[in-house]
Scaffold this active site. Structure first.
Site, PDB file in Angstrom:
ATOM      1  N   ASP A 112      14.871  74.858  18.739  1.00 17.68           N
ATOM      2  CA  ASP A 112      14.039  74.967  19.934  1.00 17.68           C
ATOM      3  C   ASP A 112      13.312  73.656  20.188  1.00 17.68           C
ATOM      4  OD1 ASP A 112      12.155  74.997  17.870  1.00 17.68           O
ATOM      5  OD2 ASP A 112      11.606  77.097  18.147  1.00 17.68           O
ATOM      6  N   ASN A 140       2.267  85.595  16.466  1.00 18.38           N
ATOM      7  CA  ASN A 140       2.447  86.749  17.340  1.00 18.38           C
ATOM      8  C   ASN A 140       3.802  87.428  17.127  1.00 18.38           C
ATOM      9  OD1 ASN A 140       4.217  84.941  18.518  1.00 18.38           O
ATOM     10  ND2 ASN A 140       3.276  84.973  20.550  1.00 18.38           N
ATOM     11  N   HIS A 170       6.731  85.869  17.096  1.00 14.99           N
ATOM     12  CA  HIS A 170       7.871  85.238  17.771  1.00 14.99           C
ATOM     13  C   HIS A 170       8.839  84.618  16.763  1.00 14.99           C
ATOM     14  CE1 HIS A 170       5.600  81.133  18.332  1.00 14.99           C
ATOM     15  NE2 HIS A 170       6.438  81.014  17.330  1.00 14.99           N
ATOM     16  N   GLU A 191       9.315  84.547  22.764  1.00 10.75           N
ATOM     17  CA  GLU A 191       7.987  85.130  22.732  1.00 10.75           C
ATOM     18  C   GLU A 191       8.056  86.659  22.868  1.00 10.75           C
ATOM     19  OE1 GLU A 191       5.616  83.422  21.814  1.00 10.75           O
ATOM     20  OE2 GLU A 191       5.363  81.517  22.855  1.00 10.75           O
TER      21      GLU A 191
END
Length: 240
Positions: free
Chosen positions: A67, A136, A138, A143
């Site tokens: 990424d 979170n 991810h 996301e």
């Protein structure tokens, strides 16, 4: 999915490095997609040591970048690819044809997604996907809320990702989007390793591994993977 705990981050890193080396010994032309971030850095250092010691030959391998922050590239301090090149690609002295990363400065980001999709497809899928988990939940820059069936795509970054992402830069940096390998590629990979280290990830890891399988917690997709390896240190795994 198989969960394995290690006593500390060093032991976790050494085990992972040796596992990657063994995979390449078994399949010398493997296609590997490897994360940036803090967690795998020591794994990469130890893997580089194995290569330099002649324990494994990487000359036929292909590496895909996982990424990138949109608007940043390998020469930008703080970018995802900056760290992967610094800690892995450059020390391994890889040939340019062995490396495929997103050009997150490109004017046509959809074409960049199609490019990496095509590399993965041309090689018959990923042999190994090594990822971490965000605070979170991810995976890469997929996301919460990202469909599990997406290939490479541009994502809108969650506020928590933007906040945590600042630690990689030496000054306050505007982050809005990411470009990332998708969760479809994770589902289709022959093997996935999720590395998680540190007590601060313990609660979210428990949710990901024992809660519902939902795209609101992207890491929960590991529960569905027949060759999903969740490797954690004691601190991260204290609740599972």
């Amino acid at each position: 999915m198989i969960l394995q705990k290690f006593p500390d981050h060093d032991t976790l890193s050494q085990h992972t490095a040796e596992h990657i080396a063994e995979l390449i010994i078994q399949k010398p032309n493997a296609l590997l997609c490897l994360a940036s971030g803090d967690t795998p850095i020591e794994t990469y250092h130890r893997f580089v040591d194995l290569v330099k010691a002649g324990k494994v030959d990487i000359s036929q391998c292909t590496f895909v970048g996982l990424d990138e922050w949109v608007g940043f590239g390998p020469d930008d301090f703080g970018s995802c690819s900056y760290y992967v090149f610094r800690d892995l690609f450059n020390p391994l002295q890889l040939r340019p044809d062995q490396i495929h990363v997103f050009d997150a400065k490109a004017s046509d980001l959809a074409a960049e997604c199609a490019k990496i999709d095509a590399v993965i497809r041309a090689n018959g899928g990923l042999d190994l996907l090594l990822v971490g988990m965000g605070m979170n939940g991810h995976i890469a820059l997929n996301e919460p809320g990202t469909p599990f069936n997406l290939g490479c795509h541009v994502s809108q970054l969650a506020e928590s990702t933007i906040t945590v992402g600042q630690k990689y830069f030496n000054k306050e940096t505007t982050l809005t989007q990411g470009i990332t390998v998708g969760l479809r590629h994770l589902a289709e990979a022959r093997e996935v390793i999720l590395l998680v280290s540190g007590e601060k990830k313990a609660s979210k890891l428990r949710e990901a591994l024992t809660g519902p399988i939902t795209n609101e917690v992207p890491a929960s997709i590991l529960q569905t993977h027949p060759n999903g390896l969740v490797w954690v240190d004691e601190a991260a795994g204290k609740l599972v």
